[in-house]
Design a protein around this motif. Sequence first.
Motif, mmCIF file in Angstrom:
data_model
loop_
_atom_site.group_PDB
_atom_site.id
_atom_site.type_symbol
_atom_site.label_atom_id
_atom_site.label_comp_id
_atom_site.label_asym_id
_atom_site.label_seq_id
_atom_site.Cartn_x
_atom_site.Cartn_y
_atom_site.Cartn_z
ATOM 1 N N LYS A 544 0.684 -1.005 -0.058
ATOM 2 C CA LYS A 544 0.077 0.067 0.040
ATOM 3 C C LYS A 544 0.872 1.310 -0.022
ATOM 4 O O LYS A 544 0.506 2.266 -0.490
ATOM 5 N N PHE A 545 2.061 1.273 0.592
ATOM 6 C CA PHE A 545 2.970 2.479 0.654
ATOM 7 C C PHE A 545 3.485 2.487 -0.612
ATOM 8 O O PHE A 545 3.425 3.737 -1.072
ATOM 9 N N LYS A 546 3.974 1.457 -1.261
ATOM 10 C CA LYS A 546 4.490 1.665 -2.557
ATOM 11 C C LYS A 546 3.450 2.115 -3.654
ATOM 12 O O LYS A 546 3.809 3.010 -4.430
ATOM 13 N N GLU A 547 2.178 1.823 -3.768
ATOM 14 C CA GLU A 547 1.097 2.278 -4.361
ATOM 15 C C GLU A 547 0.989 3.843 -4.272
ATOM 16 O O GLU A 547 0.638 4.509 -4.957
ATOM 17 N N PHE A 548 0.909 4.083 -2.889
ATOM 18 C CA PHE A 548 0.949 5.563 -2.417
ATOM 19 C C PHE A 548 1.820 6.377 -3.128
ATOM 20 O O PHE A 548 1.678 7.477 -3.660
ATOM 21 N N PRO A 566 16.654 0.754 -8.811
ATOM 22 C CA PRO A 566 16.185 -0.466 -7.976
ATOM 23 C C PRO A 566 16.757 -0.127 -6.494
ATOM 24 O O PRO A 566 15.884 -0.595 -5.494
ATOM 25 N N SER A 567 17.893 -0.087 -6.519
ATOM 26 C CA SER A 567 18.689 -0.021 -4.951
ATOM 27 C C SER A 567 18.358 0.992 -4.215
ATOM 28 O O SER A 567 17.903 0.856 -3.187
ATOM 29 N N GLU A 568 17.896 2.196 -4.881
ATOM 30 C CA GLU A 568 17.271 3.076 -4.121
ATOM 31 C C GLU A 568 15.995 3.039 -3.513
ATOM 32 O O GLU A 568 15.466 3.208 -2.543
ATOM 33 N N VAL A 569 15.196 2.155 -4.415
ATOM 34 C CA VAL A 569 13.683 1.932 -3.922
ATOM 35 C C VAL A 569 13.881 0.865 -2.605
ATOM 36 O O VAL A 569 13.290 1.084 -1.816
ATOM 37 N N GLN A 570 14.905 0.055 -2.737
ATOM 38 C CA GLN A 570 15.132 -0.933 -1.660
ATOM 39 C C GLN A 570 15.339 -0.038 -0.138
ATOM 40 O O GLN A 570 15.059 -0.234 0.489
ATOM 41 N N TYR A 574 13.162 0.176 3.160
ATOM 42 C CA TYR A 574 13.910 -0.431 4.303
ATOM 43 C C TYR A 574 13.602 0.673 5.347
ATOM 44 O O TYR A 574 13.102 0.334 6.604
ATOM 45 N N ASP A 575 13.723 1.850 4.987
ATOM 46 C CA ASP A 575 13.491 2.832 5.975
ATOM 47 C C ASP A 575 11.801 2.744 6.418
ATOM 48 O O ASP A 575 11.547 3.091 7.636
ATOM 49 N N PHE A 576 11.032 2.293 5.564
ATOM 50 C CA PHE A 576 9.757 2.359 5.796
ATOM 51 C C PHE A 576 9.293 1.266 6.886
ATOM 52 O O PHE A 576 8.455 1.549 7.686
ATOM 53 N N LEU A 577 10.273 0.306 7.073
ATOM 54 C CA LEU A 577 9.983 -0.619 8.018
ATOM 55 C C LEU A 577 9.851 -0.124 9.476
ATOM 56 O O LEU A 577 9.233 -0.547 10.448
ATOM 57 N N TYR A 578 10.772 1.001 9.605
ATOM 58 C CA TYR A 578 10.735 1.654 11.099
ATOM 59 C C TYR A 578 9.497 2.457 11.229
ATOM 60 O O TYR A 578 8.936 2.601 12.261
ATOM 61 N N PHE A 579 9.144 3.231 10.110
ATOM 62 C CA PHE A 579 7.801 4.197 10.137
ATOM 63 C C PHE A 579 6.649 3.474 10.492
ATOM 64 O O PHE A 579 5.527 3.859 11.195
ATOM 65 N N LYS A 580 6.464 1.915 10.253
ATOM 66 C CA LYS A 580 5.519 1.119 10.540
ATOM 67 C C LYS A 580 5.274 1.001 11.897
ATOM 68 O O LYS A 580 4.034 0.297 12.379
ATOM 69 N N GLN A 581 5.951 1.341 12.712
ATOM 70 C CA GLN A 581 6.030 0.928 14.044
ATOM 71 C C GLN A 581 5.447 1.971 15.060
ATOM 72 O O GLN A 581 4.983 1.994 16.125
ATOM 73 N N VAL A 582 5.201 3.228 14.544
ATOM 74 C CA VAL A 582 4.970 4.431 15.034
ATOM 75 C C VAL A 582 3.299 4.789 14.725
ATOM 76 O O VAL A 582 2.994 4.051 13.849
ATOM 77 N N VAL A 583 2.752 5.614 15.553
ATOM 78 C CA VAL A 583 1.233 5.980 15.161
ATOM 79 C C VAL A 583 1.116 7.364 14.689
ATOM 80 O O VAL A 583 -0.092 8.159 14.953
ATOM 81 N N ASP A 584 2.141 8.113 14.756
ATOM 82 C CA ASP A 584 2.306 9.665 14.587
ATOM 83 C C ASP A 584 2.553 10.069 12.937
ATOM 84 O O ASP A 584 2.814 9.180 11.973
ATOM 85 N N ASP A 585 2.313 11.336 12.498
ATOM 86 C CA ASP A 585 3.188 11.710 11.281
ATOM 87 C C ASP A 585 4.510 11.166 11.204
ATOM 88 O O ASP A 585 5.108 11.286 11.991
ATOM 89 N N PHE A 631 -2.712 2.875 5.137
ATOM 90 C CA PHE A 631 -1.866 1.613 4.461
ATOM 91 C C PHE A 631 -2.265 0.191 5.295
ATOM 92 O O PHE A 631 -1.928 -0.969 4.621
ATOM 93 N N PHE A 632 -2.648 0.265 6.526
ATOM 94 C CA PHE A 632 -2.697 -0.783 7.276
ATOM 95 C C PHE A 632 -4.305 -1.410 7.200
ATOM 96 O O PHE A 632 -4.534 -2.478 7.403
ATOM 97 N N ALA A 633 -5.252 -0.783 6.374
ATOM 98 C CA ALA A 633 -6.641 -0.957 6.422
ATOM 99 C C ALA A 633 -7.018 -2.461 5.927
ATOM 100 O O ALA A 633 -7.572 -3.326 6.729
#
Length: 847
Positions: A544-548, A566-570, A574-585, A631-633
């Motif tokens: 969902k994040f990538k579709e966004f 492609p390496s920059e997309v990775q 990878y950074d997004f893994l950390y953002f998934k753990q929070v509930v703020d902006d 993204f979690f819906a």
Amino acid sequence: MFAELGILLYVSRLAVAEVVEVYEEVESVLLPCRYFGLIPEKNPTVIWSRYDLNPTIVHLRREYEDDLQGQNQHYSMQTSMKPDALYTGDFSLTLRKPQLTDSGYYTCSISDGRREERLSDIQLQVKERFPAWAKTLLVLLIVVLVLSGSLLYKFRHYFMSVYQVEVDLGVESVQLPCKTIVHLPRDVMVKWKNSETRIVHAYETGYDCPEEQHWLYKDQTEMKKKNLKTGDLTLTLKTPTDSDTYTCTAYSREGNILIQKQVQLRVRGGYSLKIKAGPASAINYLFIIAIDFGTTYSGYAFSLTPREAEIDPFLKRWGKKFGLDTPKTPTCILFNEDKEFIEFGYEAKAVYIRMHREEAKKHYFFENFKMALNGKKLSRDVVITAANRKSMKALKVFTEALRYLKDDALRTINVNTEGRKFTASDFTWVLTVPAIWDPSAKQFMREAATQAGIITEGTQHQLIMALEPEAASVWCKKLPADGFITQNHDGGPLDQSPGTQLMVVDCGGGTIDITVHEVLYGGALKELHKSSGNDLGGQAVDRKFKEFLREIFSHGVWDEYEENFPSEVQRIMYDFLYFKQVVDDVQITCPFNLGILAQKKQEIEKFFESVRGVSWDEGSIIISKERLRSFFAESLKGITNSLREILKKDLNIEYILLVGGYAESQILRHHVIAQFGDQCKVLCPFRPQEAIIKGAVMFGRNPGLVTSRKSAFTYGFAVAESFQHRAAKKFRVSGEKNCCDIFRKLVEEGEDVGWDETREFILNPSEANLTSMKISLYRTERKNPKYVDEVGVEEICSLHVDMPDTSGGINRKVKLEFKFGSTEVTFTATDLVSGSKASVALDFMTK
């Protein structure tokens, strides 16, 4: 909120940090950074930063000269870069005369004045040299030692970096010494950790920090605060039982390491990883290695404990080369253009991310490839697609990944043992798999393990498949109340409450795996509901994040970026893994090359005008917490529906246990509590990512911990009976009418099957002179099929058993044995006259 976000952003930047070590006061140290991308045409600038400082600028290089007006004064006259850096792409920074206070994380970025792209992260570790004055003091002490050795002995701890302490098992306490001649500030932070990096004791600014301490060490440690003024950080550890290596680290307020020393504790009569494993010790020890091969992360744990001792799994820690310390490494693997293995895990990701785009296109980089086995009927020739859309046989990819984990585990163990060299055949191996996988996927993993050298011909029995939610349940049931993040569990360990029913929800990167257990007397488990779940794990959120991002960078911008970088997309994912753990902006830095591609279409701000919940702010993408939650819906809806369906059954489920890496997400945990907290107590263990691998080690010791399971299918074989069925099935034997292809049931779908149960049946040959009997095994999800050729019934294997002695005619007997053997199935037929036998492990893969 912004303080938490700032910390989170900083942590994400350290994901692939390279470690550079140097002693203080050397002439200089080089912090490397190479750039292969596009140099901005206007105002190109290279920025070296330390985000834990204020100002953050360490060095700034413009096209023709350095610009040090905003430099942190700590680095004045200490840094330099090559004058042609912006022409050659060599952005390396020279740091002269490094001090202890220079230890920290350095980020190299490129900017055009509007956007900034992070290129690399370096963790600099400046180590303390033995001070000159201390050397002088030591010389004096040696002189004094000639007259009296007591003084040197008294102060020896101040000059040692590794201490060795021995005590007998059963002592009341032991002191782990840590003393330093370094002046410690008032606001010093001290952390004692064991070899698994569990926090044994934490101290900060004059107070102990019990909330950081691992629950195993609650009320077991003490530091005397008054001794800190003299540099004495000695820790008292009560009732030591295990030999281990403990590390004491003192940090400044900024997080820089001031001192770091180790204590090797040997408990005589206790347990140590450094066992002397001679030939006879194999009798007394049970050696287990468990591999948790996850969709997003993988790792292993092992146990070398005596057979009668309680298991305490050792987890391999990963990422130290990059400034990290994690229980797993990313499940990604890199091959060269000739399909030869290069790297696995953090190393593979780091190498691939730093590749020039043309080089990256030639290689094969796979991640999250475990999902290729989900929900499919597999063959040995199935292929999977790499990040650059090149393909390779899946069996080779899985084999090389397992080979790497096997070799690394044996290497780790051999480095830490004495007296023998361990090989794969010395161990019972446990490989975790999702419970909802088709049997063909489980067999695929067994074949990959065989090709990887984990097992060989004759040692197949030494590989156990552990279902992931079962392994987690085995671990969690023994935890005390304070072993869980959530605080709504005030009882003792669950294995001490027979009759308790619990639902284990393994929230992985790829799948959501659910099982229901009842705790039996003695702590064993019984499955109450067959495994279920879906493929809406953490990766569904990533999709969902990538579709966004594709929605934002429309007009083909994102597709072009994904193809060319492609390496920059990775790196973004990878950074997004950390953002998934929070509930703020959250705030994500827009990669430089993505910004350049976007600007070729239109002003970058215009991409954000029509997209809900996102904004552009000086080179950063700001995502609102509402949009982040969206993204979690889909994933949360799938989890809710799966759990609700089970809770409708006639069960009395008291607990819901959330485990797996995805369970670290606050959004996920809060959602499950909100939906089901009024029906069940929702628990999540500390470090939910580790529950499966630790439980897998315990499962390897005793697969009977799960005493029975619900059969996912109805199994049976074809027989002939007296004719009373369809005319098309009629045939005659010795003048009697018979009917063939009757489905004779072995096990019914949903039936309880013991963990090592064997079902036996007796067959007679259909003809008196038959010298070989073919027996085919079938399965279906239906409970009561009549014929083996009905819709939904499939043949899964067959075998031939020789019957050379025909003297008994049709009265001869063949015994069928259907052995469930934990999580897998074997099928054996024996001619009771001749003793001839045929056996097969069920082959669920297509040819």
